[in-house]
Motif scaffolding. Structure first.
Motif, mmCIF file in Angstrom:
data_model
loop_
_atom_site.group_PDB
_atom_site.id
_atom_site.type_symbol
_atom_site.label_atom_id
_atom_site.label_comp_id
_atom_site.label_asym_id
_atom_site.label_seq_id
_atom_site.Cartn_x
_atom_site.Cartn_y
_atom_site.Cartn_z
ATOM 1 N N ARG A 25 36.537 28.274 34.883
ATOM 2 C CA ARG A 25 35.887 26.237 36.279
ATOM 3 C C ARG A 25 37.209 26.974 36.872
ATOM 4 N NH1 ARG A 25 34.924 24.626 31.204
ATOM 5 N NH2 ARG A 25 36.812 23.833 30.724
ATOM 6 N N LYS A 26 38.411 27.038 36.643
ATOM 7 C CA LYS A 26 39.222 26.981 37.618
ATOM 8 C C LYS A 26 39.255 27.811 39.385
ATOM 9 C CE LYS A 26 43.796 28.659 37.593
ATOM 10 N NZ LYS A 26 45.131 28.382 37.063
ATOM 11 N N ILE A 27 39.131 29.187 38.856
ATOM 12 C CA ILE A 27 38.235 30.021 39.394
ATOM 13 C C ILE A 27 36.830 29.805 40.146
ATOM 14 C CG2 ILE A 27 38.068 32.663 39.544
ATOM 15 C CD1 ILE A 27 39.452 32.995 37.162
ATOM 16 N N PHE B 136 43.210 30.869 44.670
ATOM 17 C CA PHE B 136 43.034 32.130 43.782
ATOM 18 C C PHE B 136 43.983 33.242 43.797
ATOM 19 C CE2 PHE B 136 40.264 36.298 44.291
ATOM 20 C CZ PHE B 136 39.646 35.731 42.514
ATOM 21 N N ALA B 137 44.930 32.754 44.671
ATOM 22 C CA ALA B 137 46.074 34.123 45.153
ATOM 23 C C ALA B 137 46.613 34.290 43.736
ATOM 24 C CB ALA B 137 46.996 34.477 46.460
ATOM 25 N N SER C 168 20.652 36.005 50.430
ATOM 26 C CA SER C 168 20.139 35.246 51.153
ATOM 27 C C SER C 168 21.143 33.799 50.750
ATOM 28 C CB SER C 168 18.540 34.764 51.054
ATOM 29 O OG SER C 168 18.877 34.763 49.055
ATOM 30 N N GLY C 169 21.379 32.199 51.397
ATOM 31 C CA GLY C 169 21.713 31.263 50.661
ATOM 32 C C GLY C 169 23.291 31.664 50.900
ATOM 33 N N LYS C 170 24.191 30.848 50.642
ATOM 34 C CA LYS C 170 25.139 31.069 50.911
ATOM 35 C C LYS C 170 25.838 32.007 50.378
ATOM 36 C CE LYS C 170 28.564 27.800 50.569
ATOM 37 N NZ LYS C 170 29.961 25.944 49.616
ATOM 38 N N VAL C 171 27.191 32.653 51.324
ATOM 39 C CA VAL C 171 27.818 33.810 51.170
ATOM 40 C C VAL C 171 28.913 33.565 51.422
ATOM 41 C CG1 VAL C 171 28.449 36.115 50.861
ATOM 42 C CG2 VAL C 171 25.406 35.035 51.211
ATOM 43 N N LEU C 172 30.093 34.154 50.325
ATOM 44 C CA LEU C 172 31.870 33.820 50.863
ATOM 45 C C LEU C 172 32.033 35.269 50.900
ATOM 46 C CD1 LEU C 172 34.337 32.448 50.552
ATOM 47 C CD2 LEU C 172 34.417 32.496 48.757
ATOM 48 N N LEU C 173 32.988 35.581 51.663
ATOM 49 C CA LEU C 173 33.319 37.252 51.872
ATOM 50 C C LEU C 173 34.990 36.743 51.241
ATOM 51 C CD1 LEU C 173 32.637 38.531 55.822
ATOM 52 C CD2 LEU C 173 31.289 38.319 52.766
ATOM 53 N N LEU C 174 35.214 38.070 50.939
ATOM 54 C CA LEU C 174 36.820 37.116 49.562
ATOM 55 C C LEU C 174 37.361 38.963 50.553
ATOM 56 C CD1 LEU C 174 38.795 35.872 47.806
ATOM 57 C CD2 LEU C 174 37.143 37.084 45.564
ATOM 58 N N GLY C 175 38.193 38.791 51.028
ATOM 59 C CA GLY C 175 39.385 40.239 50.559
ATOM 60 C C GLY C 175 41.023 39.333 49.512
ATOM 61 N N ILE C 176 40.420 41.031 48.974
ATOM 62 C CA ILE C 176 41.949 40.533 48.016
ATOM 63 C C ILE C 176 42.683 41.730 48.402
ATOM 64 C CG2 ILE C 176 42.173 40.683 44.832
ATOM 65 C CD1 ILE C 176 39.293 39.866 44.820
ATOM 66 N N ALA C 177 44.132 41.900 48.121
ATOM 67 C CA ALA C 177 45.094 42.473 48.745
ATOM 68 C C ALA C 177 46.299 42.610 47.639
ATOM 69 C CB ALA C 177 45.535 42.313 50.629
ATOM 70 N N PHE C 178 46.648 43.668 47.321
ATOM 71 C CA PHE C 178 47.997 43.958 46.276
ATOM 72 C C PHE C 178 48.530 44.666 46.947
ATOM 73 C CE2 PHE C 178 44.423 42.938 43.721
ATOM 74 C CZ PHE C 178 45.077 42.004 42.590
ATOM 75 N N SER C 179 50.379 44.314 47.750
ATOM 76 C CA SER C 179 51.279 45.034 48.531
ATOM 77 C C SER C 179 52.098 45.578 47.391
ATOM 78 C CB SER C 179 51.791 44.172 49.519
ATOM 79 O OG SER C 179 52.611 45.055 50.153
ATOM 80 N N GLY C 180 52.096 46.343 46.759
ATOM 81 C CA GLY C 180 52.968 46.565 45.457
ATOM 82 C C GLY C 180 52.278 46.251 44.209
ATOM 83 N N LYS C 181 53.214 45.388 43.391
ATOM 84 C CA LYS C 181 52.260 44.450 42.864
ATOM 85 C C LYS C 181 51.804 42.738 43.075
ATOM 86 C CE LYS C 181 54.005 47.210 38.673
ATOM 87 N NZ LYS C 181 54.966 46.960 38.365
ATOM 88 N N GLN C 182 52.495 42.535 44.401
ATOM 89 C CA GLN C 182 52.316 40.957 45.254
ATOM 90 C C GLN C 182 51.076 41.043 45.232
ATOM 91 O OE1 GLN C 182 54.328 38.841 45.567
ATOM 92 N NE2 GLN C 182 52.642 38.036 45.926
ATOM 93 N N GLY D 15 47.023 38.985 47.958
ATOM 94 C CA GLY D 15 46.990 38.161 48.306
ATOM 95 C C GLY D 15 45.740 37.828 48.501
ATOM 96 N N CYS D 16 44.892 37.201 48.626
ATOM 97 C CA CYS D 16 43.623 36.621 48.960
ATOM 98 C C CYS D 16 43.310 35.894 50.184
ATOM 99 C CB CYS D 16 42.224 36.274 48.208
ATOM 100 S SG CYS D 16 43.036 34.900 48.268
#
Length: 177
Positions: free
Chosen positions: A46-48, A60-61, A153-167, A169-170
């Motif tokens: 639910r949190k996510i 989310f990060a 169709s409908g509501k769409v969200l684009l999500l970029g997720i990145a890892f620099s080493g083990k760090q 981000g989104c």
């Protein structure tokens, strides 16, 4: 049971229904993720969902960082496919109906999942030394260039997720469709 060409017995394990699937995944998550109980896992899902729906990038990060923290350092693999697999399994185990390598006519996005009233199209990038912002730009540019979101169709969200080493981000965007 089927026989292989060598004459050996081969068995396929199936999951008979959604209740058994949820129970199996919940127990696997508890066993391998060190999560205490089902209420915690449901709360995490639910949190996510809320973080995604609210475009809460820092939240989310932080959830991604918590997920990475459960993986012992000595089994880390510095490759993009490793992070793709981690996120896919983590999201599945927390109850999301997530699909990997979702194809369209121009390529395939790393992950797609649907939650109430929203389809999330995600692209994941990894590099040991590149900055998070550079990797996030690459992820979202790829989603836009290959128009991974066009078939929904409908509501769409684009999500970029990145890892620099083990760090981790989104970055989240709502496309102009």
């Amino acid at each position: 049971m089927e026989l292989t060409p060598e004459g050996l017995a081969e068995y396929t394990l199936g999951i008979p229904n959604m209740e058994v699937n949820k129970s199996l995944l919940t127990h696997l998550l508890k066993a391998f993720g060190k999560y205490p109980d089902n209420r915690y896992i449901d709360g995490l899902r639910r949190k996510i969902q809320r973080q995604i729906s609210d475009c809460d990038e820092p939240g989310f990060a932080h959830s991604l960082e918590m997920m990475i923290a459960t993986v012992p350092y000595d089994i880390h693999i510095p490759q993009e496919y490793y992070y793709d697999s981690l996120i896919l399994m983590w999201m599945r185990l927390t109850g999301f109906n997530i699909r990997a390598e979702e194809h369209n006519n121009l390529g395939s996005s790393d992950l797609v999942w649907e939650q109430p009233g929203l389809t999330v199209v995600a692209e994941i990038k990894y590099h040991a030394e590149k900055k998070i912002d550079t990797l996030l730009d690459e992820a979202l540019n790829q989603i836009h260039e290959r128009r991974y979101y066009n078939k929904y169709s409908g509501k769409v969200l684009l999500l970029g997720i990145a890892f620099s080493g083990k760090q981790p981000g989104c970055r989240m965007e709502k496309p102009d469709i």
